[in-house]
Design a protein around this motif. Structure first.
Motif, PDB file in Angstrom:
ATOM      1  N   UNK A 141      -9.871   6.537   6.269  1.00 13.11           N
ATOM      2  CA  UNK A 141     -10.275   6.448   7.657  1.00 13.11           C
ATOM      3  C   UNK A 141     -11.320   7.497   7.974  1.00 13.11           C
ATOM      4  N   UNK A 142     -11.751   7.500   9.223  1.00 10.57           N
ATOM      5  CA  UNK A 142     -12.804   8.420   9.651  1.00 10.57           C
ATOM      6  C   UNK A 142     -12.270   9.792  10.030  1.00 10.57           C
ATOM      7  N   UNK A 143     -11.006   9.892  10.274  1.00 13.18           N
ATOM      8  CA  UNK A 143     -10.414  11.184  10.599  1.00 13.18           C
ATOM      9  C   UNK A 143     -10.206  11.381  12.086  1.00 13.18           C
ATOM     10  N   UNK A 144      -9.228  12.222  12.410  1.00  8.34           N
ATOM     11  CA  UNK A 144      -8.964  12.589  13.795  1.00  8.34           C
ATOM     12  C   UNK A 144      -8.682  14.086  13.837  1.00  8.34           C
ATOM     13  N   UNK A 145      -9.247  14.746  14.823  1.00  9.23           N
ATOM     14  CA  UNK A 145      -9.144  16.189  14.914  1.00  9.23           C
ATOM     15  C   UNK A 145      -7.818  16.602  15.537  1.00  9.23           C
ATOM     16  N   UNK A 146      -7.165  17.547  14.896  1.00  8.62           N
ATOM     17  CA  UNK A 146      -5.967  18.179  15.450  1.00  8.62           C
ATOM     18  C   UNK A 146      -6.269  19.671  15.586  1.00  8.62           C
ATOM     19  N   UNK A 147      -6.107  20.178  16.781  1.00  6.47           N
ATOM     20  CA  UNK A 147      -6.349  21.590  17.039  1.00  6.47           C
ATOM     21  C   UNK A 147      -5.100  22.197  17.660  1.00  6.47           C
ATOM     22  N   UNK A 186       0.804  -1.215   0.000  1.00  5.21           N
ATOM     23  CA  UNK A 186       0.000   0.000   0.000  1.00  5.21           C
ATOM     24  C   UNK A 186       0.838   1.267   0.000  1.00  5.21           C
ATOM     25  N   UNK A 187       0.363   2.248  -0.737  1.00  4.07           N
ATOM     26  CA  UNK A 187       0.796   3.629  -0.550  1.00  4.07           C
ATOM     27  C   UNK A 187      -0.116   4.222   0.520  1.00  4.07           C
ATOM     28  N   UNK A 188       0.479   4.846   1.512  1.00  8.46           N
ATOM     29  CA  UNK A 188      -0.298   5.435   2.602  1.00  8.46           C
ATOM     30  C   UNK A 188      -0.150   6.953   2.579  1.00  8.46           C
ATOM     31  N   UNK A 189      -1.260   7.628   2.772  1.00 10.92           N
ATOM     32  CA  UNK A 189      -1.221   9.084   2.772  1.00 10.92           C
ATOM     33  C   UNK A 189      -1.937   9.651   3.971  1.00 10.92           C
ATOM     34  N   UNK A 190      -1.476  10.828   4.376  1.00  8.93           N
ATOM     35  CA  UNK A 190      -2.176  11.622   5.378  1.00  8.93           C
ATOM     36  C   UNK A 190      -2.689  12.884   4.676  1.00  8.93           C
ATOM     37  N   UNK A 191      -3.980  13.091   4.807  1.00  6.85           N
ATOM     38  CA  UNK A 191      -4.626  14.285   4.275  1.00  6.85           C
ATOM     39  C   UNK A 191      -5.193  15.088   5.432  1.00  6.85           C
ATOM     40  N   UNK A 219      -2.298  24.547  11.101  1.00  5.88           N
ATOM     41  CA  UNK A 219      -2.315  23.093  10.963  1.00  5.88           C
ATOM     42  C   UNK A 219      -3.606  22.489  11.522  1.00  5.88           C
ATOM     43  N   UNK A 220      -4.428  23.306  12.140  1.00  2.00           N
ATOM     44  CA  UNK A 220      -5.685  22.820  12.696  1.00  2.00           C
ATOM     45  C   UNK A 220      -6.586  22.292  11.586  1.00  2.00           C
ATOM     46  N   UNK A 221      -7.030  21.048  11.737  1.00  6.07           N
ATOM     47  CA  UNK A 221      -7.839  20.393  10.718  1.00  6.07           C
ATOM     48  C   UNK A 221      -8.226  19.005  11.211  1.00  6.07           C
ATOM     49  N   UNK A 222      -9.105  18.371  10.461  1.00  7.04           N
ATOM     50  CA  UNK A 222      -9.316  16.929  10.630  1.00  7.04           C
ATOM     51  C   UNK A 222      -8.309  16.234   9.727  1.00  7.04           C
ATOM     52  N   UNK A 223      -7.570  15.321  10.303  1.00  6.25           N
ATOM     53  CA  UNK A 223      -6.537  14.584   9.565  1.00  6.25           C
ATOM     54  C   UNK A 223      -7.060  13.191   9.234  1.00  6.25           C
ATOM     55  N   UNK A 224      -6.921  12.842   7.968  1.00 11.21           N
ATOM     56  CA  UNK A 224      -7.410  11.567   7.467  1.00 11.21           C
ATOM     57  C   UNK A 224      -6.250  10.702   6.972  1.00 11.21           C
ATOM     58  N   UNK A 225      -6.345   9.434   7.267  1.00 11.61           N
ATOM     59  CA  UNK A 225      -5.441   8.444   6.715  1.00 11.61           C
ATOM     60  C   UNK A 225      -6.102   7.871   5.461  1.00 11.61           C
TER      61      UNK A 225
END
Length: 122
Positions: A113-119, A32-37, A89-95
């Motif tokens: 993925x469902x995302x994780x919040x970074x604030x 797999x190629x894995x990305x963070x958005x 950089x505040x956003x929801x981060x998705x794998x």
């Protein structure tokens, strides 16, 4: 069943650090190629970083020198180490994942993925 599960988000002050993790199942992780958005309110989803099955990496201009993507194929997990965090950089981060070839466009990734919040507070 394909699952990507993110963890590690939270609230941090400007200049702080966080490490995001994404555990994958239901796929052959090593290919797999894995990305963070990330997606901030009112903005388009953008690629932060990606890593190929062979370990080649790509970073968005806004995070170069601050973020590091890595993978552990034995644990079926990809990481995003985020240092020197800024309020922008505040956003929801998705794998996200796709097979074989590294890509940088959102629509090229098949699994999310469902995302994780970074604030990041100022």
């Amino acid at each position: 069943q394909v699952q990507l599960v993110e963890s590690g988000g939270g609230l941090v002050q400007t200049g702080g650090s966080l490490r995001l993790s994404c555990a994958a199942s239901g796929l052959t992780f090593s290919r797999l190629v894995m990305g963070w958005f990330r997606q901030a309110p009112g903005k388009q989803r953008e690629l932060v970083a990606a890593i190929s099955s062979g370990g080649s990496t790509y970073y968005g201009d806004s995070v170069k020198g601050r973020f590091t993507i890595s993978r552990d194929n034995a644990k079926n997990t990809v990481y995003l180490q985020m240092n020197s965090l800024k309020p922008e950089d505040t956003a929801v981060y998705y794998c996200a994942a796709r097979n074989w070839i590294l890509a940088i466009r959102t629509e090229e990734y098949e699994y999310w993925g469902q995302g994780t919040q970074v604030t990041v507070s100022s």
